[in-house]
Design a protein around this motif. Structure first.
Motif, short mmCIF file in Angstrom:
data_model
loop_
_atom_site.label_atom_id
_atom_site.label_comp_id
_atom_site.label_asym_id
_atom_site.label_seq_id
_atom_site.Cartn_x
_atom_site.Cartn_y
_atom_site.Cartn_z
N THR A 92 0.84 -1.21 0.00
CA THR A 92 0.00 0.00 0.00
C THR A 92 0.86 1.25 0.00
OG1 THR A 92 -0.16 -0.05 2.42
CG2 THR A 92 -1.96 -1.08 1.18
N HIS A 93 1.97 1.21 0.76
CA HIS A 93 2.89 2.34 0.80
C HIS A 93 4.23 1.87 1.34
CE1 HIS A 93 1.30 2.16 4.83
NE2 HIS A 93 2.12 3.09 5.26
N ALA A 94 5.16 2.81 1.53
CA ALA A 94 6.56 2.44 1.74
C ALA A 94 6.96 2.18 3.19
CB ALA A 94 7.44 3.55 1.16
N ASP A 96 7.90 0.79 6.86
CA ASP A 96 8.51 -0.48 7.25
C ASP A 96 7.51 -1.50 7.80
OD1 ASP A 96 10.77 0.85 6.55
OD2 ASP A 96 11.84 0.53 8.44
N ASP A 97 6.45 -1.02 8.47
CA ASP A 97 5.50 -1.98 9.07
C ASP A 97 4.54 -2.58 8.03
OD1 ASP A 97 4.45 0.66 8.92
OD2 ASP A 97 2.86 0.17 10.34
N HIS A 98 4.75 -2.21 6.76
CA HIS A 98 3.94 -2.77 5.66
C HIS A 98 4.80 -3.52 4.64
CE1 HIS A 98 0.18 -0.53 6.73
NE2 HIS A 98 1.10 0.06 7.48
N VAL A 99 6.08 -3.19 4.62
CA VAL A 99 6.95 -3.80 3.59
C VAL A 99 8.04 -4.70 4.19
CG1 VAL A 99 6.55 -1.80 2.10
CG2 VAL A 99 8.66 -1.92 3.43
N GLY A 194 -4.96 0.94 3.85
CA GLY A 194 -3.54 1.11 4.19
C GLY A 194 -3.40 2.04 5.38
N ASP A 195 -2.51 3.02 5.27
CA ASP A 195 -2.34 4.00 6.35
C ASP A 195 -2.85 5.38 5.93
OD1 ASP A 195 -1.30 2.13 8.05
OD2 ASP A 195 0.74 2.93 8.09
N ALA A 196 -3.80 5.41 4.98
CA ALA A 196 -4.34 6.69 4.51
C ALA A 196 -4.86 7.51 5.70
CB ALA A 196 -5.46 6.45 3.51
N GLY A 219 -8.05 2.85 8.71
CA GLY A 219 -6.78 3.44 8.29
C GLY A 219 -5.78 3.59 9.42
N HIS A 220 -4.50 3.35 9.09
CA HIS A 220 -3.39 3.63 9.98
C HIS A 220 -3.58 3.05 11.39
CE1 HIS A 220 -0.23 6.75 11.45
NE2 HIS A 220 0.30 5.56 11.23
N HIS A 221 -3.98 1.80 11.44
CA HIS A 221 -4.04 1.03 12.70
C HIS A 221 -4.93 1.67 13.77
CE1 HIS A 221 -0.60 -0.65 10.63
NE2 HIS A 221 -0.07 0.56 10.61
N GLY A 222 -5.88 2.49 13.31
CA GLY A 222 -6.78 3.12 14.29
C GLY A 222 -6.21 4.39 14.89
ZN LIG Z 1 1.35 1.26 9.24
#
Ligand SMILES: [Zn+2]
Length: 294
Positions: A92-94, A96-99, A194-196, A219-222
């Protein structure tokens, strides 16, 4: 002596075929869309399995020193599902907690293509992953609003963010560059954000995107920076999914966001309490199941 009457044999064969077909129509499980939010601690990783057997992984969790979520959580899940080939890994984006687990996935299983946000990023780990994909000759496709992914089995993912002209604002450019997907199957829809954050939410509203969804991956883990009232009003979900680590240092999910969801009577499932969350849609109804049910 029994005589093999060709007409009789043909009739019996036809009857057997018809019985099999009726049996299959009545008793075979209907084709379903399955979305699993894996329990990856602080971060995101979702596995989407379509009725036609396509597999899309959305994000790959984080890295922990030499180890990562790809190795610890995503690969064991894929193996348990009998999956050894993935149609696409979508980042979804760059962040670290997603890639963080993506490099392991690229190394250990066959991934046909890598899908990324059209907004570029200089984040070092993300750049290394793109390089690893190029070395392996895995095609990298950049996505932006207006594009769709058609799985050719009734499932369609519309890309709602980022806008094609660039990031939707200056605040937190990586988070707001997140790919946002509205996944549709029959009359059911899921929104994966994602983290929008607020700026991206505002931009999607301004663009007039159809945001309606039965299920919202919050979005963004709440975080308090996402899930604005206007956005929730447009999505009107019945179910919210939250991916966050137990006792994470960021205070995700934020209590005000939980209160906002509760005020709208949205049923909340969260990986830090429920473990992995599975959603199944037959195109008409959606069912949610959590690991703690098992
Ligand atoms: Zn995240």
């Amino acid at each position: 002596m029994l005589r093999a009457d060709p007409l009789r044999i043909a009739l019996l064969a036809a009857l057997a075929l018809l019985t099999g077909w009726v049996w299959w129509r009545v008793f075979a499980p209907p084709p379903v869309l399955r979305v699993t939010v894996l329990d990856v601690g602080q971060g995101d990783s979702l596995v989407i399995q379509t009725p036609g057997g396509r597999v899309l992984i959305v994000d790959a969790g984080r890295a922990m020193g030499e180890d990562d979520v790809g190795r610890r959580v995503v690969l064991p899940f894929l193996r348990a599902q009998g999956i050894n080939r993935v149609d696409a890994l979508l980042l979804t984006h760059a962040d670290d907690d997603h890639v963080g687990g993506a490099a392991t996935l690229l190394e250990r299983i066959t991934i046909d293509r890598l899908l990324v946000s059209a907004v570029p990023s200089d984040a070092p780990l993300y750049r290394r992953i793109l390089q690893a994909a190029r070395r392996r000759s895995i095609p990298i496709l950049s996505l932006a609003r207006g594009q769709t992914l058609d799985f050719h089995d009734g499932v369609i993912a519309e890309i709602l963010n980022p806008p094609p002209e660039g990031p939707p604002g200056r605040e937190h450019p990586d988070n707001n560059a997140s790919l946002v997907l509205r996944l549709r199957y029959g009359s059911t829809a899921l929104l994966l954000t994602g983290d929008a954050e607020r700026e991206a939410e505002k931009d999607m509203l301004r663009a007039g995107a159809d945001l309606r969804a039965d299920v919202l991956k919050v979005g963004h883990h709440g975080s308090l920076t996402s899930s604005s009232e206007r956005f929730l009003e447009a999505v009107r979900p019945r179910v919210a999914l939250l991916s966050a680590g137990r006792g994470n240092p960021f205070g995700h999910p934020h209590r005000d966001i939980l209160a906002r969801l509760a005020a709208r009577r949205i049923r909340v499932f969260r990986t830090d309490r429920d473990g992995a969350i599975a959603l199944v849609s037959d195109g008409r109804a959606l069912k949610t199941r959590v690991m703690s049910d098992e």
